[in-house]
Design a protein around this motif. Structure first.
Motif, PDB file in Angstrom:
ATOM      1  N   UNK A 445       0.829  -1.206   0.000  1.00 39.00           N
ATOM      2  CA  UNK A 445       0.000   0.000   0.000  1.00 39.00           C
ATOM      3  C   UNK A 445       0.862   1.255   0.000  1.00 39.00           C
ATOM      4  N   UNK A 446       2.066   1.179   0.582  1.00 36.06           N
ATOM      5  CA  UNK A 446       2.914   2.357   0.678  1.00 36.06           C
ATOM      6  C   UNK A 446       3.534   2.746  -0.660  1.00 36.06           C
ATOM      7  N   UNK A 447       3.495   1.837  -1.632  1.00 38.48           N
ATOM      8  CA  UNK A 447       4.216   2.082  -2.869  1.00 38.48           C
ATOM      9  C   UNK A 447       3.484   2.992  -3.851  1.00 38.48           C
ATOM     10  N   UNK A 448       2.184   3.134  -3.707  1.00 33.93           N
ATOM     11  CA  UNK A 448       1.454   4.146  -4.480  1.00 33.93           C
ATOM     12  C   UNK A 448       0.428   4.841  -3.593  1.00 33.93           C
ATOM     13  N   UNK A 449       0.841   5.077  -2.360  1.00 34.74           N
ATOM     14  CA  UNK A 449      -0.055   5.661  -1.361  1.00 34.74           C
ATOM     15  C   UNK A 449      -0.593   7.023  -1.787  1.00 34.74           C
ATOM     16  N   UNK A 450       0.181   7.745  -2.593  1.00 34.93           N
ATOM     17  CA  UNK A 450      -0.231   9.091  -3.007  1.00 34.93           C
ATOM     18  C   UNK A 450      -1.557   9.085  -3.756  1.00 34.93           C
ATOM     19  N   UNK A 451      -1.934   7.944  -4.341  1.00 33.76           N
ATOM     20  CA  UNK A 451      -3.170   7.913  -5.116  1.00 33.76           C
ATOM     21  C   UNK A 451      -4.417   7.873  -4.234  1.00 33.76           C
ATOM     22  N   UNK A 452      -4.243   7.810  -2.913  1.00 39.14           N
ATOM     23  CA  UNK A 452      -5.395   8.024  -2.033  1.00 39.14           C
ATOM     24  C   UNK A 452      -6.006   9.402  -2.275  1.00 39.14           C
ATOM     25  N   UNK A 453      -5.176  10.372  -2.674  1.00 38.21           N
ATOM     26  CA  UNK A 453      -5.705  11.700  -3.019  1.00 38.21           C
ATOM     27  C   UNK A 453      -6.643  11.619  -4.211  1.00 38.21           C
ATOM     28  N   UNK A 454      -6.240  10.856  -5.233  1.00 37.13           N
ATOM     29  CA  UNK A 454      -7.094  10.701  -6.407  1.00 37.13           C
ATOM     30  C   UNK A 454      -8.367   9.954  -6.051  1.00 37.13           C
TER      31      UNK A 454
END
Length: 563
Positions: A445-454
């Motif tokens: 989950x930490x590897x593309x966590x930034x997409x929680x914003x999307x």
């Protein structure tokens, strides 16, 4: 009527004509002309927080709909960041059309700002890469690229667009733009076909197929991702002739979990009955598979007692890794109708009885009950189940009762951690009425966590089921088994508070204590919108059966360390 438009305007009109309603991407200087034309169109842009995320958004659309999907990135780091998602698409035959910006032609080779030699970097990862160096080249290129991506063995195709080319004018005939072709049509007359389409070759194949099957005592089907689209006919075929079947990770869902002819997943974490059957079958019918190492184990020991029939759409795969006795390069859709209508006569009663004895070998695990509980409280409606990569992926593959292969989406050939969340976003954007469930691990989950914003921005109906054991679980498991339990780099010594993390992203959060039953879970799953459900488990749980590297599929480990 003739009209002058820019290359970038032509590209957008072309994509509109193909029914593409949204495109993910991350803009940058060299692709801004294309973004200007995109802003004037009916196509929605979905802004990813990282180019890898954008690539997986596009994969979500392609994997869930079967349609060619597009993605936009800028040059240099935009290209480099996208490569992981493209490599993943290439290995799993996912149709993507990639548009990357590039420095102006006059600056090519000068080490200009954000310049990379895109065509040479990506050429091993795509079916074809084009660099547009003359404006009118775009017309023929787009049709050919779209066709290549979505036909035969599907895959990514890349178009590199120098910034100055995007703004140049081309003349078109308005009522002929663009040429609309189906994905089964070629872009050019006289294109020919890689396949031998003669009826004579198919007739000879069917005769030999019948002879081999009727001479066998233990026939076995071996099915992969290339067979998924014909899952209903395959169910009919095995039911009619009582031929047992094993599937790869990518072929799960072709058969229902409780189908008596379904032996389950084969290979490294396959079922006992699937792997034992592979060891003694005398005829292996392989359809839509690559004979990859995770499925076959030690290839030199794989099915050595069996004659092998291999049907695949890609001639390069037939006989590539394993000597076969009969091969056919065809789309399985062209072959199955003839097989179903045939009248095969053979006796495999003893084989079916032997299979039942293998089913009795215990391979229980607490995750089986957890996932069964989860499946039992799913709300009604259309569902998609995705995973990241790791122990949670294998547990879901082993135990989840998929009803059809379309509902199951995972990273197979590349095994890409970080796949799940962004791909789930692409699935949800393309299937607005569906409920999307993404199983992830605390590592993935930490590897593309930034997409929680999307995810929050789009307010999609995605539930992330976070299996948290505070380790890179598969790494730890192998260290326990083969490296004296020296846990180098497999334990996270700091963990975020996922409840606070979700709060900061504006997402719902719940922790499910699986030992207390399913009522809390039932309530959580009924809630609309994006949310994370954290499930804590011991780090001592492993994934079994387990076939160590270099071993045959029959040399599996059943021991389990659970607490």
């Amino acid at each position: 009527m003739r009209e002058q438009i820019t290359v970038s305007q032509y590209i957008i009109r072309f994509l509109e004509s193909k029914g593409i309603t949204w495109i993910p991407g991350v803009p940058g200087g060299t692709i801004l002309p294309l973004y200007e034309s995109l802003a004037e169109s009916s196509i929605e842009h979905v802004l990813a927080r990282h180019e890898q995320g954008a690539g997986f958004f596009a994969q979500g659309r392609a994997r869930s709909t079967g349609e060619v999907s597009a993605v936009f990135v800028s040059s240099g780091p935009g290209v480099a960041n996208l490569i992981t998602a493209v490599a993943d698409a290439q290995r799993d035959s996912i149709p993507l059309l990639i548009f990357s910006g590039q420095v102006p032609l006059a600056l090519t080779g000068t080490d200009a700002f954000q310049e990379l030699p895109t065509t040479s970097i990506v050429s091993p990862l795509v079916k074809k890469v084009y660099k547009i160096e003359e404006p009118t080249q775009i017309i023929e290129t787009l049709e050919e690229a779209y066709y290549l991506s979505g036909s035969g063995k599907m895959g990514p195709v890349w178009i590199d667009l120098p910034k100055d080319i995007q703004t140049q004018m081309i003349e078109i005939v308005t009522n002929r733009l663009p040429i609309k072709l189906s994905q089964n049509e070629g872009p050019l007359e006289g294109k020919g076909s890689e396949e031998d389409s003669s009826g004579e070759s198919l007739t000879l194949f069917l005769q030999e197929f019948k002879s081999l099957l009727e001479g066998s005592k233990f026939p076995l089907l071996y099915l992969g991702g290339g067979a998924k689209k014909e899952y209903l006919r395959l169910r009919e075929f095995v039911s009619r002739f009582q031929i047992p079947a094993v599937t790869t990770l990518m072929g799960l869902g072709i058969f229902e979990k409780n189908d008596p002819m379904n032996l389950g997943m084969m290979g490294m974490h396959g079922t006992v009955v699937a792997n034992e059957a592979l060891g003694v079958c005398d005829l292996l019918i392989a359809i839509g598979v690559r004979f990859d190492d995770r499925a076959t184990g030690a290839i030199q020991k794989f099915c050595n007692q069996a004659k092998i029939i291999h049907i695949d759409i890609d001639a390069r795969e037939i006989g590539k890794n394993k000597l076969i006795h009969l091969g056919l390069q065809k789309d399985i859709s062209e072959v199955l109708p003839f097989l179903i209508e045939e009248d095969f006569c053979f006796q495999n009663i003893n084989a079916l009885e032997q299979i039942e004895t293998w089913r009795e070998i215990p391979a229980e695990h607490p995750m089986k009950d957890i996932l069964s509980d989860f499946a039992s409280v799913l709300p009604e409606g259309e569902h998609f189940f995705l995973t990241d990569v790791g122990q949670h992926q294998m547990w879901v593959a082993q135990y989840f009762p998929f009803t059809n292969p379309k509902s199951w989406i995972t990273s197979g050939g590349q095994g890409t951690m970080g796949f799940g969340l962004p791909t789930a976003i692409g699935v949800a954007l393309s299937n607005r009425d569906a409920q999307v469930f993404c199983f992830s691990g605390d590592g993935s989950i930490m590897m593309n966590l930034q997409e929680l914003s999307t995810l929050k921005e789009q307010n999609l109906n995605i539930k992330i089921i976070l299996i948290n054991n505070e380790h890179l679980g598969l790494v730890k498991q192998q260290q326990d088994l083969f490296y004296g339990s020296k846990h180098s780099g497999s334990k996270f010594h700091f963990h975020p508070d996922f409840s606070l993390l979700c709060q900061s992203f504006g997402l719902g959060y719940s922790e499910w204590d699986w030992s207390l039953g399913v009522e809390d879970l039932r309530r959580i799953l009924k809630t609309k919108g994006p949310a994370m459900i954290e499930v804590r488990i011991p780090s001592t749980w492993g994934v079994y059966p387990f076939v160590p590297g270099g071993k045959s599929n029959q040399e599996y480990i059943l021991d389990q360390i659970v607490m």
